[in-house]
Structures are given as C-alpha cells and as structure tokens.
Design an enzyme around this catalytic site. Structure first.
Site, PDB file in Angstrom:
ATOM      1  CE1 TYR A 138     -66.932  25.755  -0.290  1.00  0.00           C
ATOM      2  CE2 TYR A 138     -66.923  28.091   0.188  1.00  0.00           C
ATOM      3  CZ  TYR A 138     -67.566  26.879   0.167  1.00  0.00           C
ATOM      4  OH  TYR A 138     -68.857  26.799   0.610  1.00  0.00           O
TER       5      TYR A 138
ATOM      6  CG  ASP B 235     -54.660   9.084  -7.572  1.00  0.00           C
ATOM      7  OD1 ASP B 235     -54.266  10.014  -6.858  1.00  0.00           O
ATOM      8  OD2 ASP B 235     -53.895   8.405  -8.272  1.00  0.00           O
TER       9      ASP B 235
END
Ligand code: NAD
Length: 421
Positions: A149, A285
């Site tokens: 960000y 994941d």
C-alpha cells in the site's frame, strides 16, 4: 441540537441522536444509499422505539462533488468525517486522468484508517460455490497503511530504478538480481508499530466478541524480515499484552519441547475451555486452501495488505460475492471509522434498479455494532436472513437462484423492513 460521537479513554461516547456523515457515491451509490438508510432507520426504530435515531448528513465527494465544487474530495467533506468521527460511504469512481489519487485511498490516509475490516458470513439461501457455506464466519483485519500500500515502486529503465539497483549491488552486496539492467523494483515496508496496532485491534475484537481464535496469515517462510517479523511481533504482543486472555501456538510449541505433547495438549484444551483466544499462524497459500476446506478453523484473521487483498475477495466469493460483503476502514485508537460498500460503482447497472444494496446495508450494520447498537444490528441480520430464505432478491442473485422472485433495489430494501419482526 448537533450531537457528535466522541471518544474518551479509547471508548466511544455515542449520543442518542448522533450525526452520521455520509457520501452517496458515484454510479449505483445513488441507487443504494437511500434504501440502505431506510433499512438502518427502521431497525433502530424497532430496537429502541424512537429513543435513538441517526441523523444522516450528506457530504459531497466524487463526481457529484466535482460538479458542485470542481473538487473530487472537498476539504469540507474530509473535515466532516474528522468532526463526526464515524461515517459511511457508497462506492466512488477512481477519477480517470493523471495526478488524481484514488478518493478511497485519500480518505484512508487522511484519517490514518489502519484497519480494513471485512466480516464474512453466509446468509441462508444465498448461492455459494462451496459445500458448507454455513461454516464460514470470519473477520478479516487487513493492514491498510504499509506493505504494498506504500506504493514504493520504480520502473525498469528509469533513473530511480538504476540508483536503487546500484545501491543494492554496490552498497548492500546483493548478488541475486537475475536481470539487473531490466528489473523493476518494489519495496514493502512492514513495521513493528504498524503490525502491532493491527494485531492488537484484531485480538481486542476477538476478546470483545468472544471469538475463539486469531490467525496471523503471512508468507514468513519466504519473506522472513517483513512477513515473518509480522508473525513474530504478533506472538510477542499477544504473550505480553494479552497474557491472561490468549494462548499462542508458540507457547504450545515451547511446552511441547519442554514437557512433551501430552502436557501441551492439556494446556491448549484448558485454554480453549476457559475461553482464551487461541493465537495461531498460517502461511498465506495454505490459508487460502484451508479457508475453503476447513473454514471453521479460522475466526479472526490478521494480515498485511497484499495478503488481505486476496483473502478478502476469496472469502467474499465463498458467501455470495462482493454485492453482499460489507467493509469498514477504522483507526481503533482515534476512533475514526468509515463504513463502506466493498463493490465499485457498477456503471453498467447504475440507475436501472438492479443494484443489490446488501453490501451497504451490512456495512451500516457494522456501523451500528461499532456504536454499540447491537439490538438494531440483530434486527437487520434476522430480516435479511428471512428475505434471502424467501428467495426474494435483486437481479444479481436472482440469476443464480431457482424459484426466486426478482425485486428492484428499493423493493428489496422494503422487503427487509417488512421482515423485521
Ligand atoms: P464494480 O464492483 O463496480 O463492478 C464489477 C461487476 O459487479 C459489475 O458487473 C457490476 O455490475 C457488478 N456489481 C458491483 N456491485 C454490485 C451490486 N451492488 N449489485 C449488483 N451488481 C454489482 O467494479 P469495477 O467495474 O471494476 O469498478 C467500477 C468503478 O468503481 C471504478 O472506477 C473503480 O475504481 C471503482 N471502485 C470503487 C470502489 C470503492 O469505492 N470502494 C471499490 C472498487 C471499485
């Protein structure tokens, strides 16, 4: 009389008739705002019999503001969200053209809204791609100010990318850049302070709502000093600041090593029995897989910005998509909070009555919970459940539901109000 929400010693002080600033938003923002407010007002009335009432106050932003003032985000609007502490917004179109920041990003940065909170739950009857959507009840705390960000990136071939490349190779001794001349570079800052304030907010939320666990989701196996540090700082924080209310996997592993698995299992079970929040961690994941296969294993999720982006959309899809997923950006220290629909402006259906207002309605429900008006929030949840169960829905869900009745945006909102018992 103007009644403002205030914050004292970290606690919100909410008057009976608080002013809540709102931004209508672009595109379908106009279609969903009024119906959503009607639903929230009806629930508050039902719950408190007229003793509490929200005073909605509109402030311009987006296209509407640009037409009125020549500015997409007038100072007056930013000032209002500061003055009244808590507000709500519809979707805003990202203005096309150079030099104009996303309005959403501008609002988040101006108020340092460091948590993007996305609760994800399923409503009976809503089409879902997974077999047991009723087992999904997760609350995502996505860090909102760091990681990708921060937007620190340099394009391959540019002067800055060259400077950074030379610094890395000559000063830092980096020898693993496979194609140095044609590489772009990105930097992800992840700080102790930034991680701690996000994780602290997530743990406090779990304690307050009696939720069973907080999962720190990270890619620390690869990015040891950013994502791995996030995990370690999270465990340290829980063990130091919340020693009485939490039990961490790290403590479990230490016990296992020192006293054996049986003793560690006993301690874990005891912690669960006494209502302690279990703090654990999962690699990103594996988390994406686990959230599909064993959603019941995860309750509150604390994660950095990019992971949070992927996770939010996957989890939203599991319970019916972004049309019904609410969100909020919150600074749990200052109290500043902006609740919002998570979808965009949907220009393809704006003005047609096809928009599903659920995302904005449910973000209004989050707002009610933030104010401590839980009884009103429950009325909306119940009524929405009834409405979905009766298969009376807007066109996005109608297309996926057998035997459904098609309602327009405002008819759907009225139906929810009629179902408030
Ligand atoms: P979008 O969410 O507007 O639309 C994607 C698809 O979902 C479209 O087919 C749309 O019709 C459908 N859809 C979205 N919300 C719906 C609802 N409530 N009911 C029924 N269908 C709905 O995404 P996009 O097309 O990528 O973006 C359009 C604009 O919105 C862009 O300018 C983008 O920057 C902006 N945007 C704003 C926000 C925000 O303000 N928080 C978030 C995302 C995108």
């Amino acid at each position: 009389m103007t009644e403002k929400i205030k914050i004292k010693d970290g606690k919100l002080i909410v008057p009976e008739n608080p002013v809540i600033p709102f931004i209508e938003g672009d595109g379908i923002g106009k279609d969903i705002t009024l119906p959503s407010q009607k639903v929230i007002d009806a629930a508050v009335k039902k719950a408190y019999n007229g003793s509490k009432k929200i005073q909605w106050k509109e402030f311009p932003a987006g296209e509407k503001a640009f037409k009125q003032t020549g500015n997409y985000l007038p100072d007056e609007t930013l000032a209002a969200f500061k003055e009244y502490l808590v507000g709500i917004k519809g979707p805003l179109q990202t203005p096309v053209g150079g030099g104009i920041r996303s309005l959403n990003v501008a609002l988040r940065q101006a108020l340092d809204l460091f948590v993007c909170l996305r609760p994800v739950r399923w409503f009976k009857g809503v089409p879902s791609p997974i077999r047991y959507p009723s087992l999904v009840d997760m609350h995502i705390f996505r860090e909102n100010t760091e990681d990708i960000y921060a937007g620190i990136e340099y394009m391959a071939g540019g002067v800055d990318a060259g400077k950074l490349r030379d610094f890395l190779i000559k000063e830092m001794g980096v020898d693993k850049i496979r194609f140095p001349e044609s590489s772009s570079f990105g930097i992800k800052p992840v700080s102790k302070e930034g991680s701690e304030r996000l994780i602290r907010a997530a743990v406090n939320y779990a304690i307050k709502r009696k939720l069973p666990s907080v999962t720190l989701v990270h890619k620390g196996n690869i990015m040891k000093f950013t994502e791995g540090a996030f995990k370690n700082w999270g465990y340290e924080l829980a063990e130091q600041e919340f020693a009485e209310q939490t039990f961490t996997w790290r403590q479990y592993e230490d016990l296992k090593k020192s006293e054996g698995k049986e003793a560690a299992d006993v301690a874990l079970n005891e912690a669960k029995k006494t209502g302690k929040v279990i703090i654990k961690d999962v690699i990103t994941d594996a988390f994406l897989q686990e959230s599909l296969l064993k959603p019941f294993d995860h309750s509150v999720i604390a994660t950095m910005n990019l992971n949070g982006d992927y996770i939010s959309d996957q989890l939203a899809a599991m319970v019916g998509g972004i049309g019904i997923s609410p969100g909020a950006n919150i600074n749990f220290r200052s109290g500043y909070a902006i609740f919002e629909a998570t979808h965009g402006t949907a220009p393809d259906i704006a003005g047609t009555g096809k928009a599903n207002p659920s995302s904005l309605i449910l973000s209004g429900v989050m707002l009610l919970e933030y104010l401590g008006w839980d009884m009103a929030a429950e009325h909306v949840y119940d009524a929405m459940e009834h409405t979905f169960a009766k298969r009376r829905v807007t066109s996005d869900l109608y297309a996926q539901m057998e035997g459904a009745t098609l309602l327009s945006t405002s008819e759907f909102a009225d139906e929810i109000i009629n179902n408030m018992h």
